[in-house]
Design an enzyme around this catalytic site. Structure first.
Site, PDB file in Angstrom:
ATOM      1  N   SER A   1     -19.877   0.293 -56.629  1.00 23.75           N
ATOM      2  CA  SER A   1     -20.643   1.506 -56.892  1.00 23.75           C
ATOM      3  C   SER A   1     -20.864   2.296 -55.598  1.00 23.75           C
ATOM      4  CB  SER A   1     -21.974   1.109 -57.547  1.00 23.75           C
ATOM      5  OG  SER A   1     -22.641   2.231 -58.035  1.00 23.75           O
TER       6      SER A   1
ATOM      7  N   ARG B   1     -35.844   4.784 -63.299  1.00 22.03           N
ATOM      8  CA  ARG B   1     -35.131   3.516 -63.458  1.00 22.03           C
ATOM      9  C   ARG B   1     -34.643   3.313 -64.892  1.00 22.03           C
ATOM     10  NH1 ARG B   1     -31.986   0.204 -60.632  1.00 22.03           N
ATOM     11  NH2 ARG B   1     -32.203  -1.961 -61.242  1.00 22.03           N
TER      12      ARG B   1
ATOM     13  N   ASP C   1     -17.105   1.290 -68.141  1.00 23.88           N
ATOM     14  CA  ASP C   1     -17.963   1.954 -67.157  1.00 23.88           C
ATOM     15  C   ASP C   1     -17.838   3.460 -67.370  1.00 23.88           C
ATOM     16  OD1 ASP C   1     -19.263   2.971 -64.960  1.00 23.88           O
ATOM     17  OD2 ASP C   1     -18.196   1.759 -63.481  1.00 23.88           O
TER      18      ASP C   1
ATOM     19  N   HIS D   1     -21.166  -0.016 -66.280  1.00 27.19           N
ATOM     20  CA  HIS D   1     -21.121   0.037 -64.821  1.00 27.19           C
ATOM     21  C   HIS D   1     -21.573  -1.286 -64.189  1.00 27.19           C
ATOM     22  CE1 HIS D   1     -21.012   1.902 -60.951  1.00 27.19           C
ATOM     23  NE2 HIS D   1     -22.297   1.744 -60.726  1.00 27.19           N
ATOM     24  N   ASP D   2     -22.517  -1.926 -64.839  1.00 24.85           N
ATOM     25  CA  ASP D   2     -23.053  -3.196 -64.331  1.00 24.85           C
ATOM     26  C   ASP D   2     -22.011  -4.310 -64.240  1.00 24.85           C
ATOM     27  OD1 ASP D   2     -25.588  -2.706 -63.580  1.00 24.85           O
ATOM     28  OD2 ASP D   2     -26.560  -3.537 -65.362  1.00 24.85           O
TER      29      ASP D   2
END
Lengths: 201, 378
Positions: free
Chosen positions: B157, B227, B322, B355-356
């Site tokens: 990232s 968040r 992602d 994405h994680d």
């Protein structure tokens, strides 16, 4: 490393120190051989995860690519050779990919199984079913070979696309040739290898 | 609490500090006269200093990339999946350096640090830092540690962006560059998400224009919202469905605005726990660093030109689900490298985790990564 005989044949056609793109490069055997024996540089394109891992293990530069999406990541004329072994018959539009190959490379080398082989003809003529053989081992409904062609078909396409055939070799599945294959390649040849160049340049 | 440390963990680790007394000129035009970086190291530097790996962290992570600080720790470092004995970044073989970036809130100089000029926390007066600035400070850290060339600079990232910047800024000081789940610059959509996150923080009444420390306040709601929004973009639709579906916490709907669906509960929990471990001013800075990252900008917006001088060999990895930094964004990097005939391999890993995924133990990902790392000559 023992190299498949068709790969050995291809490597003979490749000039030392050139830059090569290998479409559907598998585990990278050809590129590793060319790198070690002929100081060739280049990239392999592959879609299978395990093959990509094998290429990385062999120190081959490999790019995850779906060949059906074309070669738009590559500029015109960026390679001396673009190679594709035993993959054109599984491409959605072989004609478009052939043009793409000769756009990004000066020359191309292609191998594919010959559907004009007598065994395939006999199967259709006498049994009326799609052939199952050592060259075509999978049933029609599950095969990845969706665009099969004979040598004649392929050569007709080359004429249509203005592609010049520089060399041709026709062998059986053990990659041996014989006098009758040379005499009637479209009937007796099992695997065809073509060395191509675009006439348009 | 852990009775025994997992055998494939680096084990107990301790952060280290270095204070840099020579001033650093930042991209924003300001100068920091002195600053401190906190970092961790794993494994041993060999005699030739040829086995050093720099790990760059993403938006909200820090220097604690692997191992445990105490046996009481609930969780190991953020990249425990990939760093440790026998793992892709094999600590039996490599010496790993993992710093917390300048502007962070975990020990490196940042908005929560005391400004020597005022004897108060910098707060909103901390200069805006860029990826280029970070790379500069990391290079100085490398000098201190006696590392003239990294075997590899690696990140996922925003960390991947730092690795890419390294290859451009200090081409001869790294032999390999591993860029995972990154992009060569943000899209309008990416920036839009960051802007909503920032607005949530900036408009929180407890933010006090960034001086909340003096008011003994925390912009809790704003940071939590930021968040929560971030988390949605880190996961894929599939991952969320698999994890939560439409499951209800109490098994029935209550026709109200309290937490009802499990996904709401999850997001609120993620948001709330983030507030306890992260600083709002740092969050603002990090999102700006992301927005500004654009190595092609100085090269007529031509990434291939920006990468013309790179020397490192690249491994680029992306994940199918992602959508924050999609595979197409990684391909832009690959394409620019190919245009320069640079050495590069690219793997697009099938994964549902969004994405994680770059933090997850996905077998093909770890195999690809490990195989590449094993090829690195020391």
């Amino acid at each position: 490393m023992e190299l498949r005989t068709d790969l050995a044949l291809i490597s003979e056609w490749i000039v030392k120190g050139t830059h090569v793109l290998d479409l559907g490069c598998g585990n990278g055997a050809l590129l590793a051989y060319l790198r070690d024996k002929r100081t060739v540089t280049g990239y392999g394109l592959e879609i299978d995860d395990d093959n990509i891992i094998s290429c990385i293990k062999a120190g081959i530069n490999v790019i995850h690519t779906d060949l059906n999406q074309g070669l738009s990541d590559f500029a015109d004329d960026s390679f001396d050779y673009v190679i594709m072994t035993q993959a054109i018959q599984s491409i959605h539009r072989p004609d478009l990919l052939l043009l793409e190959m000769l756009r990004v490379g000066r020359q191309s080398i292609i191998t594919f199984p010959n559907f004009g082989h007598w065994n395939a003809r006999l199967s259709l003529f006498f049994k009326g079913v799609m052939p199952i053989s050592r060259t075509f081992p999978t049933e029609w409904y599950s095969t990845e070979n969706i665009h099969l062609c004979s040598l004649h078909d392929f050569e007709k396409l080359c004429v249509t696309l203005d592609i010049e055939i520089l060399q041709r070799a026709v062998v059986d599945t053990t990659h041996h040739s014989s006098w009758f294959m040379r005499l009637m390649p479209n009937l007796f040849g099992e695997i065809a290898t073509y060395h191509l160049r675009s006439k348009l340049i | 609490m852990l009775d025994v440390l997992p055998p494939d963990s680096i084990g107990l680790v301790e952060p280290k500090f270095h204070t840099f007394d020579s001033p650093i000129a930042l991209d924003c035009g300001r100068i920091l006269p002195r600053y401190k970086l906190i970092y961790e190291t794993y494994g041993n530097l060999n005699k030739e200093s040829s086995n050093a790996i720099l790990v760059c962290h993403a938006l909200s992570s820090d220097h604690h990339a692997a191992g445990y600080h105490t046996l009481q720790d609930k969780k190991p470092g953020w990249w425990e999946t990939c760093i440790g004995p026998g793992k892709p970044i094999d600590t039996n073989r490599f010496f790993v350096v993992s710093p917390n970036n300048l502007g962070g809130c975990k020990g490196s100089t940042g908005p929560t640090s005391i400004n020597p000029d005022t004897n108060k926390p910098y707060g909103p007066d901390f200069p805006i830092v860029t990826v280029h600035d970070w790379v500069k400070t990391q290079a100085r850290l490398g000098d201190i540690l006696g590392i003239s060339q990294w075997a590899a600079v690696i990140g996922g990232s925003l960390g991947g962006m730092q690795a890419l910047q390294w290859a451009i800024d200090y081409p001869k000081q790294l032999r390999h560059c591993v860029v995972i789940a990154a992009a060569p610059r943000l899209t309008a959509q990416n920036i839009a998400f960051n802007e909503v996150a920032r607005q949530a923080i900036l408009n929180d009444p407890e933010f006090y224009a960034g001086h909340y420390y003096q008011h003994n306040a925390i912009p809790r709601q704003g940071l939590m919202l930021a968040r929560m929004l971030g988390h949605i973009t880190y996961l894929s639709d599939t991952a969320m469905r698999k994890k939560f579906g439409r499951d209800l916490r109490e098994g029935k709907i209550n026709f109200g605005f309290d937490v009802e669906f499990q996904v709401e509960s999850y997001l609120r929990y993620q948001g709330m726990s983030f507030v306890d471990r992260f600083d709002a001013n740092t969050y603002l800075l990090m999102t700006k660093a992301l927005d500004y990252f654009d190595p092609a900008y100085k090269f007529d917006d031509n990434l291939a030109k920006a990468l013309a001088q790179v020397y490192a060999k690249f491994l680029v990895i992306s994940f199918t689900s992602d959508w924050r930094f999609s595979p197409a964004r990684s391909r832009e990097i690959v394409k620019a490298l190919l245009a320069n005939k640079k050495l590069v391999s690219y793997a697009e890993i099938k994964a549902h985790d969004g994405h994680d995924a770059f933090l997850m133990p996905i077998q093909k990902y770890l195999q690809t990564f490990k195989m590449y790392m094993q090829q690195i000559e020391l």
